[in-house]
Design an enzyme around this catalytic site. Structure first.
Site, PDB file in Angstrom:
ATOM      1  N   ASP A  89       8.824   4.941   7.009  1.00 12.82           N
ATOM      2  CA  ASP A  89       8.796   5.549   5.692  1.00 12.82           C
ATOM      3  C   ASP A  89      10.457   5.364   5.192  1.00 12.82           C
ATOM      4  O   ASP A  89      11.304   6.127   5.863  1.00 12.82           O
ATOM      5  CB  ASP A  89       8.419   6.913   5.858  1.00 12.82           C
ATOM      6  CG  ASP A  89       8.504   7.732   4.631  1.00 12.82           C
ATOM      7  OD1 ASP A  89       8.996   7.297   3.552  1.00 12.82           O
ATOM      8  OD2 ASP A  89       7.891   8.836   4.400  1.00 12.82           O
ATOM      9  N   LYS A  95      10.070   9.316  -5.732  1.00 10.98           N
ATOM     10  CA  LYS A  95      11.413   9.902  -5.489  1.00 10.98           C
ATOM     11  C   LYS A  95      12.332   8.879  -6.113  1.00 10.98           C
ATOM     12  O   LYS A  95      12.186   8.455  -7.241  1.00 10.98           O
ATOM     13  CB  LYS A  95      11.514   9.848  -4.012  1.00 10.98           C
ATOM     14  CG  LYS A  95      10.487  10.906  -3.129  1.00 10.98           C
ATOM     15  CD  LYS A  95      10.491  11.997  -3.864  1.00 10.98           C
ATOM     16  CE  LYS A  95       9.637  13.105  -3.053  1.00 10.98           C
ATOM     17  NZ  LYS A  95       8.127  12.848  -2.863  1.00 10.98           N
ATOM     18  N   TYR A 144       8.332  14.387   7.209  1.00  8.08           N
ATOM     19  CA  TYR A 144       8.088  14.913   6.133  1.00  8.08           C
ATOM     20  C   TYR A 144       6.799  15.711   6.571  1.00  8.08           C
ATOM     21  O   TYR A 144       5.750  15.202   7.254  1.00  8.08           O
ATOM     22  CB  TYR A 144       7.702  13.863   5.092  1.00  8.08           C
ATOM     23  CG  TYR A 144       6.957  14.515   3.841  1.00  8.08           C
ATOM     24  CD1 TYR A 144       7.787  15.680   3.112  1.00  8.08           C
ATOM     25  CD2 TYR A 144       5.908  14.273   3.517  1.00  8.08           C
ATOM     26  CE1 TYR A 144       7.061  16.278   1.919  1.00  8.08           C
ATOM     27  CE2 TYR A 144       5.169  14.927   2.249  1.00  8.08           C
ATOM     28  CZ  TYR A 144       5.940  15.793   1.590  1.00  8.08           C
ATOM     29  OH  TYR A 144       5.319  16.518   0.460  1.00  8.08           O
ATOM     30  N   ARG A 198      -9.895  -1.878  -9.062  1.00  7.07           N
ATOM     31  CA  ARG A 198      -9.801  -1.258  -7.791  1.00  7.07           C
ATOM     32  C   ARG A 198      -9.125  -2.521  -6.775  1.00  7.07           C
ATOM     33  O   ARG A 198      -8.539  -2.000  -5.880  1.00  7.07           O
ATOM     34  CB  ARG A 198     -10.925  -0.944  -7.376  1.00  7.07           C
ATOM     35  CG  ARG A 198     -10.732   0.320  -5.910  1.00  7.07           C
ATOM     36  CD  ARG A 198     -11.983   0.824  -5.257  1.00  7.07           C
ATOM     37  NE  ARG A 198     -12.788  -0.337  -4.669  1.00  7.07           N
ATOM     38  CZ  ARG A 198     -14.181  -0.625  -4.875  1.00  7.07           C
ATOM     39  NH1 ARG A 198     -14.811  -0.133  -6.021  1.00  7.07           N
ATOM     40  NH2 ARG A 198     -14.840  -1.384  -4.186  1.00  7.07           N
TER      41      ARG A 198
HETATM   42  C1  LIG Z   1      10.002  11.204   3.164  1.00  8.02           C
HETATM   43  C2  LIG Z   1       8.767  11.486   2.312  1.00  8.02           C
HETATM   44  N1  LIG Z   1       7.649  10.725   2.635  1.00  8.02           N
HETATM   45  C3  LIG Z   1       6.388  10.721   1.819  1.00  8.02           C
HETATM   46  C4  LIG Z   1       6.271  11.775   1.161  1.00  8.02           C
HETATM   47  C5  LIG Z   1       5.097  11.900   0.202  1.00  8.02           C
HETATM   48  O1  LIG Z   1       5.092  11.319  -1.028  1.00  8.02           O
HETATM   49  P1  LIG Z   1       4.246  11.578  -2.116  1.00  8.02           P
HETATM   50  O2  LIG Z   1       4.603  13.164  -2.640  1.00  8.02           O
HETATM   51  O3  LIG Z   1       4.512  10.663  -3.315  1.00  8.02           O
HETATM   52  O4  LIG Z   1       2.610  11.671  -1.932  1.00  8.02           O
HETATM   53  C6  LIG Z   1       7.393  12.632   0.650  1.00  8.02           C
HETATM   54  C7  LIG Z   1       7.146  13.554  -0.614  1.00  8.02           C
HETATM   55  O5  LIG Z   1       8.116  14.722  -0.529  1.00  8.02           O
HETATM   56  C8  LIG Z   1       8.703  12.400   1.339  1.00  8.02           C
HETATM   57  O6  LIG Z   1       9.851  13.218   1.085  1.00  8.02           O
END
Ligand SMILES: Cc1ncc(COP(=O)(O)O)c(C=O)c1O
Length: 396
Positions: A186, A211, A113, A59
């Site tokens: 992000d 992704k 998102y 952890r």
């Molecule tokens: C721009 C963006 N940020 C964060 C996330 C969240 O990621 P996760 O699904 O790996 O938790 C996504 C998921 O589609 C995303 O498109």
């Protein structure tokens, strides 16, 4: 070294300090161990106390995760990184770290998102954290919101979903820094091949590695890369809250990252071709793509992104199409996969009306520019002629 080289070499090939001169694996193995033992209790004591480098409990730290973290810190030019069990966990922990010794207030881009918007509104706001939304592409509005609310943190995405807007990250970083706020970015849609937010003044960058970075649709994971100050805070938070990625997922992610730069180049080249083909199709009303000279943020895109690398996402408005027409078009696709997520080797299509914007009222959705005929395509790395042929027969 250039990013393509770092993607292949950074983090790997660590000698076992306990066995000098022994073999070194060319790639980091999966250390499926919850805890680690030492020759003596005195050594375990030193490792637990941080006086000697080593691993005690997964952890806190794990050799497979550490390799991935070193790799990602290198790609984003950060001080350190922390691998998390999902992109959402990475965003959650990064926001808590940003606010740890600042005002409990966030100014966030209005186009985020969907789950990130829910995290802000349904998880953080009820805990007493103030949340204000802003059009991140309107620098004057961002300036005013920051002056008015003196937030502890500003949150934005490099490229917004699904309308692909691009804010002036370097200028926003200046505004955030001048007011004592941390900028969290992000960078999932862009990847460090296109934009490296820490170099533009951000304090922390997060990714859904699910992704483009892992890239093969077989991992769920996230990462936080930070400057020195925020890495220390994030590490302590992670050790306590325990959002760690498992070593198997770390291994798969590292394996994916080795080819992410070449994949990303192909994604971008294919997306460019698909966007320009769709642009002249009689059944298409509008194409949103970063290479478009008429894009509302064209000047920012030219300033912040490398020429020719405009991402894999192409958002398309099918002419005069309602929900049923879009379903019919999507059901006819034979190659392009109908699924959530993006950034995989395969092309994938998603309808925001039933996914990211499902809970948004139709009128508000229209105001946001998310029309009923709008679909989001993440162009994969197949032969581009095959992708176009599939879209052509489905549109027909
Ligand atoms: C721009 C963006 N940020 C964060 C996330 C969240 O990621 P996760 O699904 O790996 O938790 C996504 C998921 O589609 C995303 O498109």
């Amino acid at each position: 070294m250039k990013i393509e080289t770092k993607a292949i070499h950074a983090g790997d090939r660590k000698a076992d300090p306990a066995r000098p001169g022994a073999f070194i694996p060319v790639t980091t193995p999966i250390y499926a161990a919850a805890s680690f033992i030492y020759e003596s209790t005195a050594q375990l004591d030193r490792v637990l106390g941080g006086e000697e480098e080593g691993y005690c409990y997964s952890r806190y730290d794990n050799p497979t995760n550490a390799a991935l973290e070193e790799l990602m810190a290198s790609l984003e030019n950060g001080h350190g990184a922390l691998a998390c069990s999902s992109g959402m966990t990475a965003i959650h922990i990064a926001l808590l770290a940003a606010l740890s010794d600042r005002r409990k207030s966030i100014v966030a881009a209005s186009a985020l998102y969907g789950a990130t918007t829910s995290l802000l509104g349904k998880v953080l706001e009820p805990l007493g954290i103030e949340v204000q939304f802003v059009d991140i592409c309107d620098l004057e509005q961002v300036r005013r919101k920051i002056e008015e609310h003196k937030p502890g943190c500003v949150l934005m995405e490099t490229i917004s979903n699904p309308l692909l807007r691009v804010g002036q990250m370097d200028r926003i970083a200046e505004l955030a820094r001048a007011s004592g706020a941390a900028l969290v970015v992000d960078n999932t849609f862009a990847t460090p091949l296109l934009v490296r937010p820490l170099e533009l003044g951000a304090h922390m960058v997060v990714h859904s590695v699910t992704k483009f970075l892992a890239g093969h649709g077989d991992v769920l994971g996230g990462i936080i890369v930070s400057d020195e100050e925020h890495h220390a805070i994030t590490r302590n938070l992670c050790r306590t809250a325990g959002p760690v990625l498992g070593p198997f997922e770390s291994y798969l992610t590292m394996r994916g990252i080795k080819t992410f730069a070449v994949r990303m180049e192909r994604h971008c080249a294919n997306a460019c071709r698909v966007a320009s083909w769709l642009g002249s199709h009689p059944r298409v009303a509008k194409v949103h793509y970063l290479a478009d000279p008429a894009h509302p943020d064209a000047a920012t895109i030219r300033r912040l992104l490398p020429e020719g690398l405009y991402g894999a996402i192409v958002t398309v408005e099918v002419k005069d199409a309602g929900k049923e027409d879009v379903f019919r078009f999507m059901d006819r696709l034979k190659l392009v996969v109908r699924a959530t997520s993006l950034g995989d080797v395969h092309s994938v299509i998603l309808y925001p009306v039933i996914a990211s914007h499902r809970d948004v009222a139709p009128k508000q959705r229209e105001r946001m520019g998310i029309h009923d005929g709008l679909v989001r395509l993440c162009v994969g790395i197949e032969a581009v002629d095959d992708i176009i042929a599939d879209l052509e027969q489905a549109l027909a």
